[in-house]
Design a protein around this motif. Sequence first.
Motif, PDB file in Angstrom:
ATOM      1  N   GLY A 177     -32.940   9.580 -77.214  1.00 25.29           N
ATOM      2  CA  GLY A 177     -34.279   9.851 -77.111  1.00 25.29           C
ATOM      3  C   GLY A 177     -34.502  10.396 -75.652  1.00 25.29           C
ATOM      4  O   GLY A 177     -34.992  10.712 -75.304  1.00 25.29           O
ATOM      5  N   ILE A 178     -33.818   9.769 -74.868  1.00 25.29           N
ATOM      6  CA  ILE A 178     -33.248   9.872 -72.811  1.00 25.29           C
ATOM      7  C   ILE A 178     -33.670  11.493 -72.857  1.00 25.29           C
ATOM      8  O   ILE A 178     -35.231  11.554 -72.413  1.00 25.29           O
ATOM      9  N   TYR A 179     -33.380  12.365 -73.763  1.00 27.66           N
ATOM     10  CA  TYR A 179     -33.109  13.688 -73.839  1.00 27.66           C
ATOM     11  C   TYR A 179     -34.792  14.169 -73.741  1.00 27.66           C
ATOM     12  O   TYR A 179     -35.091  14.903 -73.539  1.00 27.66           O
ATOM     13  N   PHE A 180     -35.600  13.511 -75.057  1.00 31.99           N
ATOM     14  CA  PHE A 180     -36.690  13.679 -75.095  1.00 31.99           C
ATOM     15  C   PHE A 180     -36.945  13.627 -73.809  1.00 31.99           C
ATOM     16  O   PHE A 180     -38.351  14.368 -74.024  1.00 31.99           O
ATOM     17  N   TRP A 181     -37.537  12.123 -73.506  1.00 34.40           N
ATOM     18  CA  TRP A 181     -38.282  11.260 -73.148  1.00 34.40           C
ATOM     19  C   TRP A 181     -38.158  12.184 -71.395  1.00 34.40           C
ATOM     20  O   TRP A 181     -39.233  12.566 -71.100  1.00 34.40           O
ATOM     21  N   ALA A 182     -37.074  13.055 -71.462  1.00 34.12           N
ATOM     22  CA  ALA A 182     -36.712  13.947 -69.552  1.00 34.12           C
ATOM     23  C   ALA A 182     -37.558  14.900 -70.513  1.00 34.12           C
ATOM     24  O   ALA A 182     -38.271  15.259 -68.495  1.00 34.12           O
ATOM     25  N   VAL A 183     -37.679  15.978 -70.890  1.00 35.13           N
ATOM     26  CA  VAL A 183     -38.234  16.735 -71.426  1.00 35.13           C
ATOM     27  C   VAL A 183     -39.746  16.800 -70.946  1.00 35.13           C
ATOM     28  O   VAL A 183     -40.645  17.205 -71.063  1.00 35.13           O
ATOM     29  N   GLY A 184     -40.248  15.334 -72.446  1.00 32.17           N
ATOM     30  CA  GLY A 184     -41.670  15.462 -72.923  1.00 32.17           C
ATOM     31  C   GLY A 184     -42.294  15.110 -71.256  1.00 32.17           C
ATOM     32  O   GLY A 184     -43.690  15.163 -70.340  1.00 32.17           O
ATOM     33  N   PHE A 185     -41.762  14.117 -70.437  1.00 31.01           N
ATOM     34  CA  PHE A 185     -42.259  13.288 -69.396  1.00 31.01           C
ATOM     35  C   PHE A 185     -41.977  13.943 -68.386  1.00 31.01           C
ATOM     36  O   PHE A 185     -42.831  14.097 -67.063  1.00 31.01           O
ATOM     37  N   GLY A 186     -40.477  14.375 -67.866  1.00 27.03           N
ATOM     38  CA  GLY A 186     -40.305  15.387 -67.307  1.00 27.03           C
ATOM     39  C   GLY A 186     -41.129  16.374 -66.915  1.00 27.03           C
ATOM     40  O   GLY A 186     -41.612  16.971 -65.852  1.00 27.03           O
ATOM     41  N   VAL A 187     -39.518  17.484 -67.730  1.00 27.71           N
ATOM     42  CA  VAL A 187     -40.473  19.416 -67.924  1.00 27.71           C
ATOM     43  C   VAL A 187     -41.336  19.261 -68.045  1.00 27.71           C
ATOM     44  O   VAL A 187     -42.253  20.163 -67.081  1.00 27.71           O
ATOM     45  N   LEU A 188     -42.175  19.043 -68.803  1.00 29.34           N
ATOM     46  CA  LEU A 188     -43.662  19.067 -69.463  1.00 29.34           C
ATOM     47  C   LEU A 188     -44.675  18.643 -68.322  1.00 29.34           C
ATOM     48  O   LEU A 188     -45.396  19.380 -68.299  1.00 29.34           O
ATOM     49  N   HIS A 189     -44.434  17.861 -67.456  1.00 30.33           N
ATOM     50  CA  HIS A 189     -44.764  17.456 -66.615  1.00 30.33           C
ATOM     51  C   HIS A 189     -45.496  18.909 -65.533  1.00 30.33           C
ATOM     52  O   HIS A 189     -46.022  18.278 -65.142  1.00 30.33           O
ATOM     53  N   ILE A 190     -43.813  18.231 -65.480  1.00 27.12           N
ATOM     54  CA  ILE A 190     -43.347  18.931 -63.910  1.00 27.12           C
ATOM     55  C   ILE A 190     -43.993  20.471 -64.192  1.00 27.12           C
ATOM     56  O   ILE A 190     -45.197  21.373 -63.676  1.00 27.12           O
ATOM     57  N   ALA A 191     -43.703  21.519 -65.665  1.00 27.32           N
ATOM     58  CA  ALA A 191     -44.680  22.734 -65.956  1.00 27.32           C
ATOM     59  C   ALA A 191     -46.290  22.479 -66.204  1.00 27.32           C
ATOM     60  O   ALA A 191     -46.881  23.819 -65.880  1.00 27.32           O
ATOM     61  N   TYR A 192     -46.232  22.027 -66.951  1.00 26.26           N
ATOM     62  CA  TYR A 192     -48.063  21.813 -66.711  1.00 26.26           C
ATOM     63  C   TYR A 192     -48.712  21.820 -65.565  1.00 26.26           C
ATOM     64  O   TYR A 192     -49.613  22.187 -64.964  1.00 26.26           O
ATOM     65  N   GLY A 193     -48.108  20.805 -64.643  1.00 24.00           N
ATOM     66  CA  GLY A 193     -48.719  20.234 -63.270  1.00 24.00           C
ATOM     67  C   GLY A 193     -49.025  22.101 -62.449  1.00 24.00           C
ATOM     68  O   GLY A 193     -49.901  22.287 -61.685  1.00 24.00           O
ATOM     69  N   ILE A 194     -47.865  22.758 -62.020  1.00 21.05           N
ATOM     70  CA  ILE A 194     -47.259  23.574 -61.536  1.00 21.05           C
ATOM     71  C   ILE A 194     -48.627  24.640 -62.329  1.00 21.05           C
ATOM     72  O   ILE A 194     -49.191  25.170 -61.388  1.00 21.05           O
ATOM     73  N   TYR A 195     -48.412  24.840 -63.785  1.00 25.41           N
ATOM     74  CA  TYR A 195     -49.855  26.151 -64.295  1.00 25.41           C
ATOM     75  C   TYR A 195     -51.164  25.372 -63.781  1.00 25.41           C
ATOM     76  O   TYR A 195     -52.254  26.260 -63.484  1.00 25.41           O
TER      77      TYR A 195
END
Lengths: 202, 96
Positions: A177-195
């Motif tokens: 779960g922790i990896y999915f959490w990091a991807v969903g809330f961390g990586v996706l947010h950062i990618a979308y934010g930059i976009y």
Amino acid sequence: MENQQEYINDLKEIKDIMNRSTRFMSLSGLSGVSAGICALIGAYFAYEHLYKIGYERNELATINVNYLILIGALTFVSAVVSSFFFTHIEAKKNGQKLWDMQVKRLVGSFLIPLGTGGILTLILVAKGFVGLAAPLTLIFYGLALVNGSKYTFSDIKSLGILEIVLGLLATQFIGFGIYFWAVGFGVLHIAYGIYMYFTNNR
Amino acid sequence: MKDLLNNLDKAFENKVRMGIMAALVVNEYLDFNSLKELLGVTDGNLASHLKNLEKVEYVSVKKEFLNRKPNTKYSATDMGKIAFKKHIKAIEDLLK
């Protein structure tokens, strides 16, 4: 011909009024990036903690769960505060108020699914279903984004769908779960934010 | 050409009135101040255009009190929504 141009301008203006009166357009891309960074930091601390004690359900005593909930709450609060900060700057730049009718509607439509999911997750965690916390928070957060996207940039809807898919996928990999959490809330947010920063805020 | 022009609604000849209808069609209701801010017009100007739309029953008005301050909510009537759609369609047809 001149008349035609005038009509085209009228139609454009009408569309603009419809958009401005229903959607909050000052959501800052940077707020997504900052929320993502908060999530990654939170995920790191949670990972450290879980790694130390080993990830087995019967070893997760209540006190450890409480520590995880504390990390979650701190992450959530710092993400919200930093997002509001960047959105506040953006709204000021656009001469928009941060607390007008559009924002109230956006926050309202966002908080109902998110609150429901948050409470449900806490109840399940209290009953010992710790593994479900990450998938459920991702799914309900995604639903909240899809629901709120009606009142802000429509890109948010696709981010919401990605979070839902990720959450459903995470139910198949309980324990990671922790990896999915990091991807969903961390990586996706950062990618979308930059976009968003480069498309909508420029 | 004459036929096409006939489909345009006289009630929407003014830009402010078009703006009011556009905003009310997509919102359940709006109060006076939000409309004013959205369209960037003066009190008097907005009030007189709202009156006009009210007279042809395209806009309905509901007065209530919010923390003891009067608050007026404007919304588009079904008749107004249909008329607005027809008007937009007439403009689009004209452009073709």
